[in-house]
Design an enzyme around this catalytic site. Structure first.
Site, short mmCIF file in Angstrom:
data_model
loop_
_atom_site.label_atom_id
_atom_site.label_comp_id
_atom_site.label_asym_id
_atom_site.label_seq_id
_atom_site.Cartn_x
_atom_site.Cartn_y
_atom_site.Cartn_z
N GLN A 1 64.99 65.82 59.99
CA GLN A 1 63.54 65.68 60.23
C GLN A 1 63.28 64.56 61.25
OE1 GLN A 1 60.29 65.83 57.16
NE2 GLN A 1 60.46 63.63 57.24
N ALA B 1 53.98 61.46 45.49
CA ALA B 1 55.07 61.22 44.51
C ALA B 1 55.91 60.05 45.02
CB ALA B 1 55.89 62.48 44.29
N HIS C 1 59.60 54.99 49.51
CA HIS C 1 58.33 54.97 50.25
C HIS C 1 57.78 53.55 50.33
CE1 HIS C 1 58.18 59.28 48.80
NE2 HIS C 1 57.90 59.44 50.07
N SER D 1 64.42 60.19 46.24
CA SER D 1 63.66 61.35 46.70
C SER D 1 62.60 61.66 45.65
CB SER D 1 64.61 62.54 46.84
OG SER D 1 63.88 63.75 46.89
N SER D 2 61.46 62.13 46.10
CA SER D 2 60.42 62.53 45.15
C SER D 2 60.94 63.64 44.24
CB SER D 2 59.18 63.02 45.89
OG SER D 2 58.73 62.02 46.76
N GLY E 1 61.85 57.87 56.98
CA GLY E 1 63.11 57.55 56.32
C GLY E 1 64.27 58.26 57.00
N GLN F 1 55.11 73.70 55.13
CA GLN F 1 56.52 73.35 55.32
C GLN F 1 57.40 73.79 54.14
OE1 GLN F 1 55.71 68.92 55.49
NE2 GLN F 1 57.69 68.83 54.49
N ASP G 1 66.03 61.88 55.54
CA ASP G 1 65.77 63.20 56.13
C ASP G 1 66.17 63.13 57.61
OD1 ASP G 1 64.50 64.39 53.77
OD2 ASP G 1 63.00 62.85 54.11
O1 PAF Z 1 59.11 63.65 54.73
C1 PAF Z 1 58.04 64.06 54.25
O2 PAF Z 1 57.56 63.57 53.22
C2 PAF Z 1 57.29 65.18 54.94
O3 PAF Z 1 58.16 66.10 55.50
C3 PAF Z 1 56.27 64.68 55.99
C4 PAF Z 1 56.98 63.97 57.14
C5 PAF Z 1 55.29 63.73 55.34
C6 PAF Z 1 55.49 65.86 56.57
O4 PAF Z 1 54.79 66.54 55.59
#
Ligand code: PAF
Length: 276
Positions: free
Chosen positions: A153, A29, A34, A185-186, A147, A61, A150
């Site tokens: 993350q 997406a 991206h 964001s997607s 990015g 996840q 997040d």
């Molecule tokens: O940020 C994301 O899109 C996801 O959390 C990732 C890092 C691709 C892991 O599935």
């Protein structure tokens, strides 16, 4: 641009690659955010290196089956974005290629994940760490671009890379925003017209709150502004230390004012760096 659906197809490409290999992990997406990650990867790879985008909606996840099922998918458009922004190849495995039915090893980070999204999305970061480590190993990438949107993350993946002595460098890339300030964001694709029109209030609330001079006022202002929205429902608003990601009341050190907000069942996150 090549497309690999299996690990063995990917392997053939990696074995023939010139270094550096730069990975852009994604769940598809794809949007302009991206696209900018892919361009950044291209810069790092130079003309000879290899840029790989992985597209995999990672089931482990997601904390709810509904959220996993509803996650937007647009493979054809994704492949065009990859090709148009300089990717050399796309790894797009299915679930059975990535996970055996009796898989039993998971990667956990146990400090930075205690608060923020880690507190409200059970198992989320275990799923992220596990898939990201697998993608690093499968691609043997020298670096991977993530990015800053997040930010928890990013912090967790950096910690994983540090603590597990991974040979992949982590390249952070700034959050991309729509003209009205909404972080790209997607998940934005799942907002209805009214929710989409309202959603820039997340960034506005954080910006106004960041202008307050103490932690309590920041949290109060952000909550009050988000509470005024007819569509937003707060998951959390927190002020955390930028390094430990633990709640803080001090602005003497760099801190992050972060929030997660539901629009219906669509959960959006954003943050702003304050203090320091
Ligand atoms: O940020 C994301 O899109 C996801 O959390 C990732 C890092 C691709 C892991 O599935």
């Amino acid at each position: 641009m090549w497309i690999a659906k299996t690990k063995s197809e990917l392997r053939v490409r990696i074995d023939a690659a010139l270094r550096p290999v730069i990975l852009v992990p994604s769940m598809g997406a794809l949007h302009e955010g991206h696209a900018s990650l892919i361009l950044r990867a291209r810069q790092h790879a130079g003309a000879d290196g290899m840029v790989i985008v992985s597209i995999f909606v990672n089931p482990i996840q997601f904390d709810s089956v509904g959220d996993f099922t509803a996650y937007p998918r647009s493979v054809e458009a994704d492949l065009s974005i990859c090709e148009n922004h300089g990717a050399d190849g796309v790894f797009i495995p299915d679930n059975s290629e990535m996970y055996l039915a009796d898989r039993s090893v998971t990667v956990s980070e146990n400090s930075l994940t205690k608060h923020l999204c880690g507190a409200t999305r059970s198992g989320h970061f275990d799923g992220v760490c596990t898939v990201v480590l697998k993608l690093f190993l499968l691609t043997g990438c020298d670096a991977a671009v993530f990015g800053e949107k997040d930010f928890q993350q990013l912090a967790v993946i950096r910690r994983m890379a540090r603590d597990l002595d991974l040979r992949t460098s982590i390249i952070p890339h700034p959050t991309m925003r729509e003209a009205d300030g909404l972080a790209m964001s997607s998940r934005n694709a799942r907002l209805n017209t009214e929710q989409r029109a309202d959603a820039p209030c997340i960034h506005r609330a954080l910006q106004v709150a960041a202008g307050e001079c103490d932690a309590a006022s920041m949290l109060r202002t952000a909550c009050e502004m988000l509470d005024q929205s007819p569509y937003a429902s707060i998951d959390y608003v927190s002020l955390v230390d930028a390094e430990t990601l633990s709640p803080t009341e001090s602005l003497a050190r760099p801190a992050v004012l972060a929030c997660a907000v539901f629009y219906g069942d669509v959960r959006l996150i954003d943050h702003i760096v304050v203090g320091g």
